[in-house]
Design a protein around this motif. Structure first.
Motif, PDB file in Angstrom:
ATOM      1  N   LEU A  31      27.588  41.111  32.520  1.00 26.20           N
ATOM      2  CA  LEU A  31      27.750  41.519  33.923  1.00 26.20           C
ATOM      3  C   LEU A  31      26.499  42.202  34.443  1.00 26.20           C
ATOM      4  CD1 LEU A  31      31.242  43.304  33.927  1.00 26.20           C
ATOM      5  CD2 LEU A  31      30.706  41.095  34.966  1.00 26.20           C
ATOM      6  N   ASP A  35      27.886  46.160  38.473  1.00 26.34           N
ATOM      7  CA  ASP A  35      29.314  45.853  38.363  1.00 26.34           C
ATOM      8  C   ASP A  35      29.957  46.611  37.207  1.00 26.34           C
ATOM      9  OD1 ASP A  35      28.931  44.171  40.446  1.00 26.34           O
ATOM     10  OD2 ASP A  35      29.117  42.314  39.297  1.00 26.34           O
ATOM     11  N   ARG A  36      29.185  46.821  36.149  1.00 22.87           N
ATOM     12  CA  ARG A  36      29.722  47.556  34.985  1.00 22.87           C
ATOM     13  C   ARG A  36      30.090  48.983  35.348  1.00 22.87           C
ATOM     14  NH1 ARG A  36      25.729  44.838  31.456  1.00 22.87           N
ATOM     15  NH2 ARG A  36      24.288  46.560  31.708  1.00 22.87           N
ATOM     16  N   PHE A  38      31.661  50.189  37.689  1.00 22.68           N
ATOM     17  CA  PHE A  38      33.020  50.393  38.207  1.00 22.68           C
ATOM     18  C   PHE A  38      34.011  50.703  37.093  1.00 22.68           C
ATOM     19  CE2 PHE A  38      31.143  48.313  41.807  1.00 22.68           C
ATOM     20  CZ  PHE A  38      31.660  49.059  42.839  1.00 22.68           C
ATOM     21  N   ILE A  39      33.664  50.373  35.872  1.00 18.61           N
ATOM     22  CA  ILE A  39      34.572  50.629  34.752  1.00 18.61           C
ATOM     23  C   ILE A  39      34.460  52.081  34.284  1.00 18.61           C
ATOM     24  CG2 ILE A  39      35.296  49.802  32.469  1.00 18.61           C
ATOM     25  CD1 ILE A  39      35.585  47.766  34.791  1.00 18.61           C
ATOM     26  N   GLY A  71      37.772  38.198  33.447  1.00 17.30           N
ATOM     27  CA  GLY A  71      38.012  39.384  34.252  1.00 17.30           C
ATOM     28  C   GLY A  71      38.727  40.442  33.445  1.00 17.30           C
ATOM     29  N   ARG A  89      40.617  50.109  37.712  1.00 18.19           N
ATOM     30  CA  ARG A  89      39.221  49.695  37.517  1.00 18.19           C
ATOM     31  C   ARG A  89      39.234  48.200  37.244  1.00 18.19           C
ATOM     32  NH1 ARG A  89      37.789  54.731  33.504  1.00 18.19           N
ATOM     33  NH2 ARG A  89      38.452  56.348  34.971  1.00 18.19           N
ATOM     34  N   VAL A  91      37.073  44.357  37.341  1.00 24.37           N
ATOM     35  CA  VAL A  91      35.849  43.558  37.492  1.00 24.37           C
ATOM     36  C   VAL A  91      36.131  42.119  37.083  1.00 24.37           C
ATOM     37  CG1 VAL A  91      34.881  44.114  35.207  1.00 24.37           C
ATOM     38  CG2 VAL A  91      33.349  43.534  37.068  1.00 24.37           C
ATOM     39  N   ARG A  97      34.370  34.468  40.460  1.00 24.16           N
ATOM     40  CA  ARG A  97      34.789  35.126  41.711  1.00 24.16           C
ATOM     41  C   ARG A  97      35.166  34.116  42.787  1.00 24.16           C
ATOM     42  NH1 ARG A  97      30.484  40.137  41.495  1.00 24.16           N
ATOM     43  NH2 ARG A  97      31.319  40.854  39.513  1.00 24.16           N
ATOM     44  N   GLY A 102      40.571  38.072  40.938  1.00 22.93           N
ATOM     45  CA  GLY A 102      40.569  39.511  41.197  1.00 22.93           C
ATOM     46  C   GLY A 102      41.907  39.961  41.763  1.00 22.93           C
ATOM     47  N   GLN A 129      31.478  46.312  50.324  1.00 26.39           N
ATOM     48  CA  GLN A 129      31.861  45.146  49.522  1.00 26.39           C
ATOM     49  C   GLN A 129      33.134  44.499  50.068  1.00 26.39           C
ATOM     50  OE1 GLN A 129      32.370  45.597  45.302  1.00 26.39           O
ATOM     51  NE2 GLN A 129      32.451  43.397  45.029  1.00 26.39           N
ATOM     52  N   ALA A 132      36.190  43.309  47.665  1.00 24.93           N
ATOM     53  CA  ALA A 132      37.015  44.369  47.074  1.00 24.93           C
ATOM     54  C   ALA A 132      37.901  45.012  48.148  1.00 24.93           C
ATOM     55  CB  ALA A 132      36.127  45.412  46.405  1.00 24.93           C
TER      56      ALA A 132
END
Ligand SMILES: CC(C)(COP(=O)(O)OP(=O)(O)OC[C@H]1O[C@@H](n2cnc3c(N)ncnc32)[C@H](O)[C@@H]1OP(=O)(O)O)[C@@H](O)C(=O)NCCC(=O)NCCS
Length: 191
Positions: A31, A35-36, A38-39, A71, A89, A91, A97, A102, A129, A132
């Motif tokens: 990733l 984006d990582r 967000f975890i 995902g 959380r 991704v 995508r 999602g 975004q 999301a």
């Protein structure tokens, strides 16, 4: 338990388990770094990912026909005086995508969080975004806080972070429209 993904029939949603360690590490390391984040955990650290697969609770993956991971979603319950609140959380891999994955993972997490007794759900998204925002507002989340210049993107630019919240009691009827009550019951909604 596994769920077949609607618009992405090649993918299946399943709870994280011991067989997912290598595929999870490879998914996260593939990733983009932004984006990582967000975890919120160090997802490229093998020890972190191994502890998840041993624990296995409140984390799910969408796996493709080849066994690879497309995902990931987690529900993390807050502690102490906020232990009624669950944070999501989510991704999806860049190549998967826009296929509805999602949305399927988010719905799964919302359903699981409500089943576990959470009465408020929150998620943090980058303010601009669109995907999301569209995804979570479609599930009954609303903007609750705007944290200006709160994060830096890959080029170092400051970006606003939006905290979206979903009040389970207040939006229960809205959830019917996205089929969450049906998922909770395991039976079709008569209305
Ligand atoms: C946000 C994210 C999970 C969306 O995943 P996805 O699989 O592309 O989402 P979906 O295909 O289910 O699309 C969700 C909605 O966004 C819309 N959407 C998709 N791409 C869009 C775009 N570029 N702009 C605006 N809307 C978009 C879709 O139309 C869909 O709405 P609909 O169901 O009403 O048609 C994914 O982009 C991602 O992993 N981003 C990085 C991490 C992140 O921001 N996580 C969220 C906070 S934890």
């Amino acid at each position: 338990m596994t769920d077949q993904v609607e618009r992405n029939p090649e993918s299946t949603v399943e709870a994280v388990g011991p067989g997912h360690a290598d595929a999870l590490l490879s998914f996260f390391s593939g990733l983009p770094e932004g984006d990582r984040t967000f975890i919120k955990e160090d997802v490229t650290d093998p020890a972190t990912v191994r502890s998840w697969v041993e624990d296995g609770s409140s984390r799910w993956v969408a796996t493709g026909a080849d066994g690879g991971i497309d995902g990931y979603v987690a529900v993390r319950r807050l502690s102490g005086w906020s232990d009624h609140v669950a944070e999501l959380r989510l991704v999806v891999g860049p190549q998967s995508r826009g296929t509805g994955l999602g949305r399927v993972l988010a719905r799964h997490a919302v359903t699981e969080a409500i089943s576990a007794g959470a009465t408020k759900l929150v998620v943090e998204v980058v303010a601009e975004q669109g995907s999301a925002l569209a995804l979570f507002t479609g599930l009954g989340f609303r903007g609750e806080a705007l944290l200006e210049d709160h994060i830096r993107d890959r080029s170092g630019e400051l970006r606003d972070l939006l905290v979206l919240a979903h009040r389970v009691d207040a939006t229960w009827s809205a959830m019917d429209t996205v089929g969450l009550s049906e998922a909770l019951d395991g039976s079709p909604d008569p209305g």
